[in-house]
Scaffold this motif. Structure first.
Motif, short mmCIF file in Angstrom:
data_model
loop_
_atom_site.label_atom_id
_atom_site.label_comp_id
_atom_site.label_asym_id
_atom_site.label_seq_id
_atom_site.Cartn_x
_atom_site.Cartn_y
_atom_site.Cartn_z
N LEU A 124 32.84 -0.45 12.62
CA LEU A 124 34.14 -1.03 12.29
C LEU A 124 34.75 -0.34 11.06
O LEU A 124 35.94 -0.01 11.05
CB LEU A 124 34.00 -2.52 12.02
CG LEU A 124 33.58 -3.41 13.19
CD1 LEU A 124 33.38 -4.84 12.70
CD2 LEU A 124 34.62 -3.38 14.29
N LEU A 125 33.93 -0.12 10.03
CA LEU A 125 34.44 0.51 8.82
C LEU A 125 34.86 1.95 9.08
O LEU A 125 35.92 2.39 8.63
CB LEU A 125 33.39 0.46 7.71
CG LEU A 125 33.79 1.11 6.39
CD1 LEU A 125 35.01 0.42 5.80
CD2 LEU A 125 32.64 1.10 5.40
N LEU A 126 34.05 2.69 9.82
CA LEU A 126 34.40 4.08 10.12
C LEU A 126 35.69 4.16 10.93
O LEU A 126 36.54 5.03 10.69
CB LEU A 126 33.24 4.76 10.85
CG LEU A 126 31.94 4.91 10.06
CD1 LEU A 126 30.86 5.53 10.92
CD2 LEU A 126 32.17 5.76 8.81
N LEU B 249 37.77 -0.57 -3.01
CA LEU B 249 37.29 -1.27 -1.82
C LEU B 249 36.55 -0.32 -0.89
O LEU B 249 35.46 -0.64 -0.40
CB LEU B 249 38.49 -1.91 -1.10
CG LEU B 249 38.21 -2.63 0.21
CD1 LEU B 249 37.18 -3.73 0.02
CD2 LEU B 249 39.50 -3.20 0.78
N VAL B 250 37.13 0.85 -0.64
CA VAL B 250 36.50 1.81 0.27
C VAL B 250 35.18 2.31 -0.31
O VAL B 250 34.15 2.34 0.38
CB VAL B 250 37.45 2.99 0.55
CG1 VAL B 250 36.73 4.10 1.32
CG2 VAL B 250 38.66 2.52 1.33
N ALA B 251 35.19 2.70 -1.57
CA ALA B 251 33.97 3.22 -2.19
C ALA B 251 32.88 2.16 -2.24
O ALA B 251 31.70 2.43 -1.93
CB ALA B 251 34.28 3.73 -3.60
N LEU C 57 41.35 -4.08 13.40
CA LEU C 57 40.10 -3.65 12.78
C LEU C 57 39.90 -4.30 11.41
O LEU C 57 38.79 -4.67 11.03
CB LEU C 57 40.08 -2.13 12.64
CG LEU C 57 39.90 -1.35 13.94
CD1 LEU C 57 40.18 0.13 13.72
CD2 LEU C 57 38.49 -1.54 14.50
N GLY C 58 40.99 -4.48 10.67
CA GLY C 58 40.91 -5.12 9.36
C GLY C 58 40.46 -6.56 9.46
O GLY C 58 39.65 -7.03 8.64
N VAL C 59 40.97 -7.28 10.45
CA VAL C 59 40.55 -8.67 10.64
C VAL C 59 39.06 -8.74 10.97
O VAL C 59 38.31 -9.56 10.42
CB VAL C 59 41.39 -9.33 11.75
CG1 VAL C 59 40.79 -10.68 12.15
CG2 VAL C 59 42.83 -9.51 11.29
#
Length: 343
Positions: free
Chosen positions: A60-62, A93-95, A5-7
């Motif tokens: 993807l982010l969720l 990064l998340v925020a 998911l990170g990629v």
């Protein structure tokens, strides 16, 4: 699973960052940079990819946050100065990523429950997010390389397939706002490309802009020339097919008829390296003026348009005269033109 998911997120954010910078510098070019006017479809594609790709990144982010959230609650929260810096970077990064995707989604829906100017906040936050992403990837790359070759069991494989399907569905239900064959499927698109006066959408109506239809005394001033609407109609007319490509991601092609701006500017004494400032009858607003540099105003496809698909321009499309130029954001296709200043 988190590595995969990170990629995917890294690729999505890289594409969004690159296309977003292109859009920003096309709207606000530095003095030393003249963007080309061709290919005519370039901005339409890059901004469509920017918006549609951003929507695809939401699942993807969720999913990424769901896979790693237990690590966010590790105890003790801070084990060392280096660990504190790493966690602070992840929080940033998340925020920042959530801010970009949520405000971007609200922007394309024309909803602004905030007091800040969205383009400026979106632009500068992009650098913060992408910088944090680069540092995070650098820190985690060794783990990612070890994790990617590992096979996934059935449940995790099914989860990734579901996330991929959600992103794909989001693309399918949005891409029709700029990809014509998918137009009927664009259920999530904020604008239907074929709906609006004369079959073309508008973001800002004449009423919203505070513009009323000019009367018989209307004049277009360019340099030392002063032309009535009838004067413009008597000049040689040309027809081109060009898209309106909006920063919110939608775009639609149409046939425009009018006077070549290059011909008129040269008649008014513009030198080949002149810059033109196009001014609207709109009394205020961030886009009531726009700037045209030589690659655009000298392009024979750039028109002062009087007609749209064979009909006199609707007031919401810029009657009596509007600008239409290739490879240019819709916000800079100035409507209701009354003056062009040659500098």
């Amino acid at each position: 699973m988190a590595a995969r998911l990170g990629v995917a997120l890294g690729i999505a954010f890289t594409v969004a960052f690159a296309t977003g910078l292109f859009s920003h510098f096309l709207q606000h070019p530095p003095s030393w940079l003249d963007w080309p006017s061709r290919p005519t479809w370039l901005y339409r594609v890059t901004q469509g990819v920017h918006v549609i790709g951003g929507i695809a990144a939401i699942p993807l982010l969720l999913a990424k946050l769901w896979t790693v959230y237990p690590k966010l609650w590790q105890w003790p929260p801070l084990r060392s100065a280096a660990h504190a810096a790493e966690r602070g970077l992840v929080l940033l990064l998340v925020a920042g990523a959530m801010f970009q995707l949520v405000t971007g989604l609200l922007n394309i829906a024309y909803t602004y429950p905030w007091s800040f100017f969205f383009p400026v906040a979106h632009y500068w936050t992009a650098f913060i997010v992408y910088g944090a992403l680069v540092v995070h990837v650098t820190n985690e790359w060794a783990k990612v390389r070890r994790s990617l070759p590992e096979p996934l069991e059935g449940g995790r494989r099914g989860f990734l397939l579901t996330v991929g399907a959600a992103s794909g569905l989001a693309v399918l239900l949005t891409a029709g706002e700029t990809v014509t064959p998918l137009r009927r499927l664009a259920l999530l698109a904020p604008r239907a490309p074929g709906v609006g006066p004369q079959g073309l959408p508008v973001n800002r109506t004449a009423q919203a802009a505070g513009v009323v239809a000019p009367g018989p005394d209307y004049r277009l001033e360019i340099g030392a020339l002063s032309l009535s609407y009838e004067d413009l109609r008597r000049l040689p007319q040309h027809t081109v097919e060009l898209p309106i490509a909006c920063v919110e991601g939608w775009s639609a092609s149409a046939r425009w008829t009018g006077v070549r701006l290059g011909d008129l500017a040269r008649s008014a004494g513009a030198s080949p390296d002149a810059v033109l400032r196009v001014e609207s009858l709109e009394p205020h607003g961030g886009y009531r003026t726009s700037e045209l540099r030589p690659p655009h105003w000298t392009d024979p496809l750039t028109l002062l348009a009087l007609r749209l698909d064979g009909q006199t321009l609707h007031i919401d499309h810029g009657y009596p005269v509007r600008l239409i130029a290739p490879n240019r954001p819709g916000a800079q296709q100035t409507k209701w033109i009354h003056r062009i200043v040659i500098t």
